[in-house]
Design an enzyme around this catalytic site. Structure first.
Site, PDB file in Angstrom:
ATOM      1  N   GLU A 135      40.967  30.110  39.897  1.00 18.44           N
ATOM      2  CA  GLU A 135      40.183  31.297  40.220  1.00 18.44           C
ATOM      3  C   GLU A 135      40.861  32.571  39.701  1.00 18.44           C
ATOM      4  O   GLU A 135      40.209  33.492  39.211  1.00 18.44           O
ATOM      5  CB  GLU A 135      39.990  31.409  41.734  1.00 18.44           C
ATOM      6  CG  GLU A 135      39.031  30.404  42.323  1.00 18.44           C
ATOM      7  CD  GLU A 135      37.582  30.747  42.051  1.00 18.44           C
ATOM      8  OE1 GLU A 135      36.936  31.359  42.896  1.00 18.44           O
ATOM      9  OE2 GLU A 135      37.094  30.408  40.947  1.00 18.44           O
ATOM     10  N   THR A 189      31.332  38.182  37.954  1.00 20.62           N
ATOM     11  CA  THR A 189      32.203  38.631  39.038  1.00 20.62           C
ATOM     12  C   THR A 189      33.058  39.824  38.633  1.00 20.62           C
ATOM     13  O   THR A 189      33.216  40.787  39.410  1.00 20.62           O
ATOM     14  CB  THR A 189      33.099  37.470  39.496  1.00 20.62           C
ATOM     15  OG1 THR A 189      32.278  36.401  39.953  1.00 20.62           O
ATOM     16  CG2 THR A 189      34.015  37.905  40.624  1.00 20.62           C
TER      17      THR A 189
END
Length: 316
Positions: A135, A189
C-alpha cells in the site's frame, strides 16, 4: 527456508470501506461478495526466492510495481524463501480507483496465498505488514483498507508507529446492510489525498474525534442507526472531496431522504456507501442513489447491497 505444502492454490480477499466518514486512515471494514483473487503456484521458470506475475489485466506485470507482487515478495522475504520461485495470476473483481480497496484486496489475497503455500507460518498481523508495504508504494502508508481485507470485520488502527490494530466486533445477529454505489468515474487515491488540508482547526478536530468515538460505540453495540449518523458527520475530509465526484452531494442527500441511516464516500471515492438495516430497504436506497448519480452528475452507476465480511482474506 520453508518448503511448499502445495504446488498451487488460490486466495480471495474482500472489498473494503475505509474511513467510514470521520475515521480517516484509522477505521475500515470488509464487505461481503466483492473482491480479488490471486492464484499462486510454484514455478521452476522463476528464480528461487523470486516472484513473477503471469497474468493480469490493465496493470503492470512487473512484480515491483504491482501491489500483489509487492506483497507476495514481502511475504517471501519474511519467510526467507530461497529454494523455489513463485508465479502469480491476479483476477481483478474490483475496478481500479473505486474507493473499495482495490489495491489492498490484491495485496491481501497475494499475501495470504503465498503464506498458505508454505503452510501458513506467518500470523495475520505479519501479513498486514506485508500488505502495508504494498500500500505504501501504491497508494500511501495507511492500513484502513489492508487490515480489514486480511482480518475481516471492522478494524481500528490505534497506532502506525508501531503498528497496532484493534478488531471491533459488530454483534452477530444485529442487522447491518451496506449499499455501495459505484459510478463510472475514476478517483485516484493520490489525487484525492492531494486536496486534503495540511492543518485542521481545533473545532473540526473535536467534531471528528467525537464522531469517531460514536462510530466505535455503534460498532460494538450493533447500533446501525448511530453508525450511519456518525458516518455522515465528517467535517474534515468529505467536504474537500465531495465536490470532486460529480453528483456526490445529490447522492448523499438522496440516500438519506430514501431512508438510509447515513451516507459518505467510501475511501477516496468515487463509490458512495450508505448503511441501513435491511436488504429490501437497501435495494430501494441503491436505486435512488443510482438515479441521483445520473441526475446530479451525468454518471452511470451500479448498486450493490451487501453485508459485513467477518472473515477477511482466505483460501478458496
Amino acid at each position: 527456508d520453508p518448503s511448499p505444502v502445495a504446488s498451487a492454490l488460490t486466495a480471495f480477499a474482500p472489498a473494503t470501506v475505509a474511513n467510514l466518514g470521520p475515521g480517516f486512515d484509522v477505521l475500515g471494514c470488509a464487505v461481503d461478495g466483492l473482491g480479488d483473487r490471486v492464484t499462486v503456484q510454484v514455478d521452476p521458470a522463476v528464480a528461487p526466492g523470486d516472484v513473477s506475475i503471469s497474468s493480469i489485466s490493465r496493470l503492470s506485470l512487473d512484480p515491483r510495481r504491482n501491489c500483489a507482487g509487492i506483497a507476495a515478495a514481502a511475504v517471501m522475504r519474511m519467510l526467507d524463501v530461497r529454494s523455489v520461485g513463485l508465479s502469480l495470476a491476479l483476477y481483478k473483481g474490483l475496478p481500479l480507483g473505486s474507493g473499495l480497496g482495490s489495491s489492498a484486496a490484491s495485496a491481501a489475497s497475494a499475501a495470504v496465498a503465498v503464506n498458505e503455500i508454505f503452510g501458513a507460518p506467518l500470523a495475520r498481523s505479519d501479513l498486514v505488514l506485508a500488505g502495508l508495504e504494498s500500500e505504501a508504494k501504491v497508494s500511501g502508508y495507511h492500513a484502513d483498507n489492508i487490515a480489514p481485507a486480511i482480518l475481516g470485520g471492522f478494524v481500528l488502527i490505534r497506532s502506525y508507529e508501531p503498528l497496532e490494530i484493534l478488531r471491533l466486533e459488530f454483534p452477530v445477529g444485529k442487522e447491518l446492510v451496506f449499499v455501495l454505489v459505484s459510478p463510472e468515474f475514476e478517483a485516484p487515491t493520490k489525487k484525492m489525498r492531494a486536496v486534503l488540508p495540511a492543518k485542521v482547526g481545533m473545532k473540526d478536530l473535536a467534531a471528528n474525534c467525537s464522531q469517531v468515538a460514536a462510530l466505535v460505540k455503534a460498532i460494538i453495540e450493533g447500533d446501525a442507526g448511530l453508525l450511519g449518523s456518525a458516518m455522515s458527520s465528517d467535517v474534515v475530509v468529505e467536504p474537500r472531496r465531495i465536490g470532486l465526484i460529480p453528483g456526490m452531494q445529490a447522492v448523499k442527500a438522496t440516500a438519506l431522504a430514501a431512508g438510509a441511516f447515513g451516507c459518505t464516500i467510501s475511501g477516496a471515492g468515487p463509490t458512495a456507501v450508505a448503511v441501513t438495516d435491511g436488504e429490501e430497504k437497501g435495494k430501494v436506497i441503491g436505486e435512488r442513489m443510482v438515479e441521483a448519480f445520473m441526475a446530479g452528475g451525468r454518471l452511470k452507476a451500479a448498486a450493490t447491497v451487501t453485508r459485513l465480511d467477518r472473515v477477511g482474506a482466505r483460501l478458496i
